[in-house]
Write a protein that holds these residues in place. Structure first.
Motif, PDB file in Angstrom:
ATOM      1  N   MET A   1      31.318 -21.350  51.677  1.00 36.01           N
ATOM      2  CA  MET A   1      31.057 -20.801  52.995  1.00 36.01           C
ATOM      3  C   MET A   1      32.313 -20.902  53.839  1.00 36.01           C
ATOM      4  O   MET A   1      33.049 -21.873  53.760  1.00 36.01           O
ATOM      5  CB  MET A   1      29.922 -21.573  53.671  1.00 36.01           C
ATOM      6  N   SER A   2      32.594 -19.938  54.651  1.00 37.64           N
ATOM      7  CA  SER A   2      33.720 -19.979  55.562  1.00 37.64           C
ATOM      8  C   SER A   2      33.239 -19.554  56.938  1.00 37.64           C
ATOM      9  O   SER A   2      32.110 -19.103  57.117  1.00 37.64           O
ATOM     10  CB  SER A   2      34.843 -19.045  55.093  1.00 37.64           C
ATOM     11  N   ARG A   3      34.095 -19.671  57.899  1.00 33.38           N
ATOM     12  CA  ARG A   3      33.727 -19.295  59.255  1.00 33.38           C
ATOM     13  C   ARG A   3      33.620 -17.774  59.409  1.00 33.38           C
ATOM     14  O   ARG A   3      33.231 -17.280  60.456  1.00 33.38           O
ATOM     15  CB  ARG A   3      34.743 -19.850  60.251  1.00 33.38           C
ATOM     16  N   HIS A   4      33.948 -17.018  58.367  1.00 35.37           N
ATOM     17  CA  HIS A   4      33.832 -15.564  58.418  1.00 35.37           C
ATOM     18  C   HIS A   4      32.537 -15.072  57.791  1.00 35.37           C
ATOM     19  O   HIS A   4      32.252 -13.885  57.783  1.00 35.37           O
ATOM     20  CB  HIS A   4      35.033 -14.918  57.721  1.00 35.37           C
ATOM     21  N   ASP A   5      31.742 -15.964  57.237  1.00 39.20           N
ATOM     22  CA  ASP A   5      30.473 -15.581  56.639  1.00 39.20           C
ATOM     23  C   ASP A   5      29.436 -15.314  57.719  1.00 39.20           C
ATOM     24  O   ASP A   5      29.556 -15.810  58.849  1.00 39.20           O
ATOM     25  CB  ASP A   5      29.970 -16.680  55.707  1.00 39.20           C
ATOM     26  N   PRO A   6      28.380 -14.553  57.409  1.00 38.89           N
ATOM     27  CA  PRO A   6      27.336 -14.278  58.397  1.00 38.89           C
ATOM     28  C   PRO A   6      26.715 -15.564  58.946  1.00 38.89           C
ATOM     29  O   PRO A   6      26.419 -15.649  60.128  1.00 38.89           O
ATOM     30  CB  PRO A   6      26.321 -13.451  57.607  1.00 38.89           C
ATOM     31  N   GLU A   7      26.483 -16.570  58.074  1.00 36.50           N
ATOM     32  CA  GLU A   7      25.975 -17.854  58.531  1.00 36.50           C
ATOM     33  C   GLU A   7      27.167 -18.774  58.774  1.00 36.50           C
ATOM     34  O   GLU A   7      27.730 -19.327  57.830  1.00 36.50           O
ATOM     35  CB  GLU A   7      25.036 -18.464  57.490  1.00 36.50           C
ATOM     36  N   LYS A   8      27.570 -18.938  60.029  1.00 34.92           N
ATOM     37  CA  LYS A   8      28.769 -19.686  60.346  1.00 34.92           C
ATOM     38  C   LYS A   8      28.450 -21.109  60.737  1.00 34.92           C
ATOM     39  O   LYS A   8      27.363 -21.441  61.180  1.00 34.92           O
ATOM     40  CB  LYS A   8      29.511 -19.007  61.493  1.00 34.92           C
ATOM     41  N   LEU A   9      29.445 -21.958  60.570  1.00 35.18           N
ATOM     42  CA  LEU A   9      29.355 -23.296  61.108  1.00 35.18           C
ATOM     43  C   LEU A   9      29.392 -23.226  62.627  1.00 35.18           C
ATOM     44  O   LEU A   9      29.934 -22.296  63.215  1.00 35.18           O
ATOM     45  CB  LEU A   9      30.543 -24.133  60.632  1.00 35.18           C
ATOM     46  N   TYR A  10      28.818 -24.232  63.277  1.00 33.51           N
ATOM     47  CA  TYR A  10      28.996 -24.358  64.717  1.00 33.51           C
ATOM     48  C   TYR A  10      30.495 -24.455  65.014  1.00 33.51           C
ATOM     49  O   TYR A  10      31.242 -25.079  64.259  1.00 33.51           O
ATOM     50  CB  TYR A  10      28.293 -25.604  65.228  1.00 33.51           C
ATOM     51  N   PRO A  11      30.974 -23.850  66.106  1.00 35.44           N
ATOM     52  CA  PRO A  11      32.418 -23.841  66.392  1.00 35.44           C
ATOM     53  C   PRO A  11      33.038 -25.230  66.469  1.00 35.44           C
ATOM     54  O   PRO A  11      34.208 -25.405  66.128  1.00 35.44           O
ATOM     55  CB  PRO A  11      32.501 -23.127  67.748  1.00 35.44           C
ATOM     56  N   GLY A  12      32.273 -26.226  66.904  1.00 36.19           N
ATOM     57  CA  GLY A  12      32.825 -27.566  67.032  1.00 36.19           C
ATOM     58  C   GLY A  12      32.783 -28.392  65.779  1.00 36.19           C
ATOM     59  O   GLY A  12      33.270 -29.527  65.759  1.00 36.19           O
ATOM     60  N   PHE A  13      32.213 -27.814  64.693  1.00 39.47           N
ATOM     61  CA  PHE A  13      32.081 -28.580  63.462  1.00 39.47           C
ATOM     62  C   PHE A  13      33.363 -28.475  62.648  1.00 39.47           C
ATOM     63  O   PHE A  13      33.838 -27.382  62.363  1.00 39.47           O
ATOM     64  CB  PHE A  13      30.895 -28.088  62.639  1.00 39.47           C
ATOM     65  N   PRO A  14      33.968 -29.615  62.261  1.00 37.09           N
ATOM     66  CA  PRO A  14      35.243 -29.570  61.528  1.00 37.09           C
ATOM     67  C   PRO A  14      35.059 -29.097  60.090  1.00 37.09           C
ATOM     68  O   PRO A  14      34.011 -29.278  59.478  1.00 37.09           O
ATOM     69  CB  PRO A  14      35.734 -31.016  61.568  1.00 37.09           C
ATOM     70  N   GLY A  15      36.106 -28.481  59.560  1.00 36.66           N
ATOM     71  CA  GLY A  15      36.074 -28.009  58.180  1.00 36.66           C
ATOM     72  C   GLY A  15      35.637 -26.566  58.084  1.00 36.66           C
ATOM     73  O   GLY A  15      35.268 -25.919  59.071  1.00 36.66           O
ATOM     74  N   THR A  16      35.675 -26.029  56.878  1.00 37.48           N
ATOM     75  CA  THR A  16      35.285 -24.638  56.652  1.00 37.48           C
ATOM     76  C   THR A  16      33.949 -24.523  55.944  1.00 37.48           C
ATOM     77  O   THR A  16      33.448 -23.428  55.751  1.00 37.48           O
ATOM     78  CB  THR A  16      36.365 -23.913  55.821  1.00 37.48           C
ATOM     79  N   GLU A  17      33.377 -25.654  55.534  1.00 39.27           N
ATOM     80  CA  GLU A  17      32.015 -25.669  54.994  1.00 39.27           C
ATOM     81  C   GLU A  17      31.391 -27.004  55.391  1.00 39.27           C
ATOM     82  O   GLU A  17      32.090 -27.959  55.710  1.00 39.27           O
ATOM     83  CB  GLU A  17      32.009 -25.442  53.473  1.00 39.27           C
TER      84      GLU A  17
END
Length: 289
Positions: A1-17
């Motif tokens: 998962m990356s921050r470009h996927d439809p289901e994104k991490l919260y912006p404040g969450f560290p890391g890319t998955e």
């Protein structure tokens, strides 16, 4: 998962998955933690009971390991409220237990986070197989590293392996003293990159020292820890137990931790233990405004 996927991490969450960040934290990686933190889904952190370092000598998840879980999980809840990854430090942590922990995976799911400027209060519940095993609340100071100094998220990127310890007590490696326990530092005890002990590891030591000081007929009901100063993971950590009240059905203990000067504790805790047999916990959902 990356921050470009439809289901994104919260912006404040560290890391890319979701689990990337905790796998770079020695204490979390040592206990095999994993996380779920995508927008629109529950924020949860889990322990795998198949890992011996997570368990007690009976094969159940150790309460000490569950304290490390609660500390990291509630911090994960705070990350969801931030506009970008920001460091924080634990001010206090409380966990209430609902009977003994199982020999099965447990998770800590965050229920709510309340922000007051740089202060954040994070509440969650611990479950196993859908059944409640505990509840937790923790308060954090956002924007500071341990010791209160301003900081930023460090650039740790190495994925660390789980501990090979035979159980959680062996992972801590604490030895009994006349009035508590002493733990010598290990690299897998580290949380913040000072290096400092992970807050959950400190909590685990205090809990283990408290339990060792009481009659086995009593079971811990709750523990609350206040973190007073950074505990450097280059020095031993000494836990000292002071019984406050011993009754037929309940015991109250105070436990503190220091690193050479008992008059300057780095953390203090209070534990309540009872003789009442564990029941079958049931969560009752009440209406909310």
């Amino acid at each position: 998962m990356s921050r470009h996927d439809p289901e994104k991490l919260y912006p404040g969450f560290p890391g890319t998955e979701p689990s990337e960040h905790i796998r770079t934290i020695p204490a979390c990686a040592a206990l095999g933690m994993s996380q779920r933190a995508t927008i629109g889904a529950p924020v949860a952190t889990s322990l795998d009971a198949a890992l011996p370092a997570v368990c007690d000598t009976h094969g159940r998840v150790s309460r000490g390991a569950a304290l490390v879980l609660a500390d990291q999980a509630t911090a994960g809840g705070v990350f969801t409220t931030l506009p970008h990854p920001t460091p924080m430090m634990t001010l206090d942590l409380r966990v209430d237990w609902f009977g003994p922990l199982p020999a099965a995976p447990i998770s800590c799911t965050i229920d709510e986070v309340t922000r007051e400027g740089d202060l954040a209060l994070s509440r969650g519940h611990l479950t196993s197989g859908g059944k409640p095993v505990g509840a937790t609340v923790a308060r954090y100071l956002v924007g500071s590293m341990p010791g209160g100094t301003p900081g930023r998220m460090d650039g740790r990127s190495e994925m660390l392996p789980p501990s090979t310890a035979a159980n959680f007590a062996a992972y801590l490696g604490a030895v009994p003293t006349i009035d508590g326990m002493t733990m010598r530092p290990r690299s897998e005890h580290v949380g913040a990159p000072l290096p400092a002990y992970h807050g959950g590891v400190i909590a685990g030591l205090l809990e283990q020292a408290g339990v060792a000081a009481i009659d086995p007929a009593f079971r811990p009901l709750d523990i609350e820890i206040r973190f007073l100063a950074p505990a450097l993971a280059t020095l031993p950590l000494v836990a000292r137990v002071v019984p406050r009240r011993t009754g037929r059905r309940a015991i109250t203990l105070d436990i503190d931790a220091h690193q050479g000067d008992p008059s300057r504790p780095v953390a203090i805790a209070r534990m309540l233990a009872i003789t009442d047999a564990a029941g079958d916990p049931i969560r009752h959902a009440l209406p909310r405004e």
